[in-house]
Design a protein around this motif. Structure first.
Motif, PDB file in Angstrom:
ATOM      1  N   ALA A   1       3.733 -20.752 -13.420  1.00 28.51           N
ATOM      2  CA  ALA A   1       2.400 -20.193 -13.701  1.00 28.51           C
ATOM      3  C   ALA A   1       2.222 -20.063 -15.209  1.00 28.51           C
ATOM      4  O   ALA A   1       3.089 -19.548 -15.907  1.00 28.51           O
ATOM      5  CB  ALA A   1       2.250 -18.834 -13.028  1.00 28.51           C
ATOM      6  N   ARG A   2       1.097 -20.538 -15.697  1.00 22.74           N
ATOM      7  CA  ARG A   2       0.815 -20.469 -17.130  1.00 22.74           C
ATOM      8  C   ARG A   2      -0.488 -19.745 -17.425  1.00 22.74           C
ATOM      9  O   ARG A   2      -0.733 -19.336 -18.542  1.00 22.74           O
ATOM     10  CB  ARG A   2       0.755 -21.875 -17.726  1.00 22.74           C
ATOM     11  N   LEU A   3      -1.323 -19.601 -16.417  1.00 19.85           N
ATOM     12  CA  LEU A   3      -2.600 -18.917 -16.571  1.00 19.85           C
ATOM     13  C   LEU A   3      -2.702 -17.838 -15.508  1.00 19.85           C
ATOM     14  O   LEU A   3      -2.500 -18.109 -14.326  1.00 19.85           O
ATOM     15  CB  LEU A   3      -3.768 -19.900 -16.415  1.00 19.85           C
ATOM     16  N   PHE A   4      -2.979 -16.619 -15.930  1.00 14.22           N
ATOM     17  CA  PHE A   4      -3.117 -15.494 -15.018  1.00 14.22           C
ATOM     18  C   PHE A   4      -4.572 -15.045 -15.031  1.00 14.22           C
ATOM     19  O   PHE A   4      -5.165 -14.883 -16.096  1.00 14.22           O
ATOM     20  CB  PHE A   4      -2.189 -14.350 -15.445  1.00 14.22           C
ATOM     21  N   VAL A   5      -5.156 -14.878 -13.846  1.00 12.84           N
ATOM     22  CA  VAL A   5      -6.552 -14.494 -13.708  1.00 12.84           C
ATOM     23  C   VAL A   5      -6.609 -13.111 -13.080  1.00 12.84           C
ATOM     24  O   VAL A   5      -6.084 -12.903 -11.989  1.00 12.84           O
ATOM     25  CB  VAL A   5      -7.330 -15.508 -12.837  1.00 12.84           C
TER      26      VAL A   5
ATOM     27  N   LEU B   1       0.811  -1.216   0.000  1.00  9.11           N
ATOM     28  CA  LEU B   1       0.000   0.000   0.000  1.00  9.11           C
ATOM     29  C   LEU B   1       0.847   1.269   0.000  1.00  9.11           C
ATOM     30  O   LEU B   1       0.393   2.311  -0.446  1.00  9.11           O
ATOM     31  CB  LEU B   1      -0.938   0.022   1.209  1.00  9.11           C
ATOM     32  N   THR B   2       2.060   1.171   0.510  1.00  3.82           N
ATOM     33  CA  THR B   2       2.871   2.376   0.673  1.00  3.82           C
ATOM     34  C   THR B   2       4.183   2.363  -0.104  1.00  3.82           C
ATOM     35  O   THR B   2       4.856   3.383  -0.172  1.00  3.82           O
ATOM     36  CB  THR B   2       3.206   2.585   2.162  1.00  3.82           C
ATOM     37  N   GLY B   3       4.552   1.232  -0.683  1.00  5.86           N
ATOM     38  CA  GLY B   3       5.849   1.144  -1.342  1.00  5.86           C
ATOM     39  C   GLY B   3       5.740   0.970  -2.837  1.00  5.86           C
ATOM     40  O   GLY B   3       4.642   0.879  -3.400  1.00  5.86           O
ATOM     41  N   PRO B   4       6.876   0.912  -3.499  1.00  6.08           N
ATOM     42  CA  PRO B   4       6.873   0.710  -4.950  1.00  6.08           C
ATOM     43  C   PRO B   4       6.408  -0.698  -5.309  1.00  6.08           C
ATOM     44  O   PRO B   4       6.566  -1.636  -4.541  1.00  6.08           O
ATOM     45  CB  PRO B   4       8.335   0.923  -5.340  1.00  6.08           C
ATOM     46  N   VAL B   5       5.837  -0.821  -6.485  1.00  7.60           N
ATOM     47  CA  VAL B   5       5.354  -2.103  -6.979  1.00  7.60           C
ATOM     48  C   VAL B   5       6.397  -2.686  -7.924  1.00  7.60           C
ATOM     49  O   VAL B   5       6.894  -1.995  -8.803  1.00  7.60           O
ATOM     50  CB  VAL B   5       4.004  -1.919  -7.714  1.00  7.60           C
ATOM     51  N   ARG B   6       6.702  -3.940  -7.742  1.00  9.85           N
ATOM     52  CA  ARG B   6       7.645  -4.650  -8.617  1.00  9.85           C
ATOM     53  C   ARG B   6       6.864  -5.615  -9.491  1.00  9.85           C
ATOM     54  O   ARG B   6       7.012  -6.833  -9.406  1.00  9.85           O
ATOM     55  CB  ARG B   6       8.670  -5.383  -7.763  1.00  9.85           C
ATOM     56  N   TRP B   7       6.009  -5.059 -10.324  1.00 10.09           N
ATOM     57  CA  TRP B   7       5.072  -5.851 -11.113  1.00 10.09           C
ATOM     58  C   TRP B   7       5.780  -6.776 -12.101  1.00 10.09           C
ATOM     59  O   TRP B   7       5.485  -7.961 -12.170  1.00 10.09           O
ATOM     60  CB  TRP B   7       4.096  -4.917 -11.829  1.00 10.09           C
ATOM     61  N   VAL B   8       6.717  -6.250 -12.870  1.00  6.73           N
ATOM     62  CA  VAL B   8       7.417  -7.064 -13.870  1.00  6.73           C
ATOM     63  C   VAL B   8       8.144  -8.217 -13.187  1.00  6.73           C
ATOM     64  O   VAL B   8       8.048  -9.371 -13.617  1.00  6.73           O
ATOM     65  CB  VAL B   8       8.397  -6.204 -14.698  1.00  6.73           C
ATOM     66  N   GLU B   9       8.852  -7.911 -12.121  1.00  9.91           N
ATOM     67  CA  GLU B   9       9.595  -8.938 -11.389  1.00  9.91           C
ATOM     68  C   GLU B   9       8.642 -10.000 -10.823  1.00  9.91           C
ATOM     69  O   GLU B   9       8.922 -11.208 -10.894  1.00  9.91           O
ATOM     70  CB  GLU B   9      10.381  -8.291 -10.252  1.00  9.91           C
ATOM     71  N   THR B  10       7.505  -9.574 -10.283  1.00 16.98           N
ATOM     72  CA  THR B  10       6.530 -10.506  -9.714  1.00 16.98           C
ATOM     73  C   THR B  10       5.978 -11.444 -10.783  1.00 16.98           C
ATOM     74  O   THR B  10       5.942 -12.665 -10.594  1.00 16.98           O
ATOM     75  CB  THR B  10       5.378  -9.730  -9.046  1.00 16.98           C
ATOM     76  N   ILE B  11       5.562 -10.897 -11.913  1.00 20.33           N
ATOM     77  CA  ILE B  11       4.997 -11.715 -12.986  1.00 20.33           C
ATOM     78  C   ILE B  11       6.048 -12.665 -13.549  1.00 20.33           C
ATOM     79  O   ILE B  11       5.775 -13.845 -13.802  1.00 20.33           O
ATOM     80  CB  ILE B  11       4.407 -10.825 -14.098  1.00 20.33           C
ATOM     81  N   GLN B  12       7.269 -12.186 -13.720  1.00 17.95           N
ATOM     82  CA  GLN B  12       8.330 -13.040 -14.244  1.00 17.95           C
ATOM     83  C   GLN B  12       8.630 -14.193 -13.290  1.00 17.95           C
ATOM     84  O   GLN B  12       8.806 -15.328 -13.715  1.00 17.95           O
ATOM     85  CB  GLN B  12       9.600 -12.228 -14.510  1.00 17.95           C
ATOM     86  N   ARG B  13       8.663 -13.912 -11.996  1.00 19.15           N
ATOM     87  CA  ARG B  13       8.922 -14.979 -11.018  1.00 19.15           C
ATOM     88  C   ARG B  13       7.790 -16.008 -11.000  1.00 19.15           C
ATOM     89  O   ARG B  13       8.029 -17.200 -10.844  1.00 19.15           O
ATOM     90  CB  ARG B  13       9.129 -14.407  -9.626  1.00 19.15           C
TER      91      ARG B  13
END
Length: 85
Positions: free
Chosen positions: A43-47, A25-37
């Motif tokens: 993981a093959r299906l994202f909902v 809620l208060t920090g930066p989001v590491r979206w690319v890193e999270t999805i790649q991991r």
């Protein structure tokens, strides 16, 4: 596991998950890193749960060819919450 956007790491311990939620809620989001991991872990299906497909579009950019589905709990023409009374 629950993947935290603030760390990009999977977590299974409830107390750490709760702290990560606060950090998200208060920090930066590491979206690319999270999805790649998640993909690296198999993981093959994202909902995506929500009224639009914003995150599915981002996932498609990160992982071309990834399978993404969107689940919306409300119809698009749902009135604002203030009118639900």
């Amino acid at each position: 596991p629950v993947y935290a956007n603030c760390t990009g790491q999977p977590e299974t311990q409830p107390d750490v998950i709760a702290q990560n939620i606060l950090s998200q809620l208060t920090g930066p989001v590491r979206w690319v890193e999270t999805i790649q991991r998640m993909a690296d872990a198999g993981a093959r299906l994202f909902v995506e749960v929500g009224p639009k497909q914003v995150l599915s579009g981002l996932i498609a950019r990160i992982l071309p060819g990834a399978s993404c589905i969107n689940v919306s709990g409300l119809p698009r023409k749902t009135p604002p919450a203030s009118r639900w009374r």
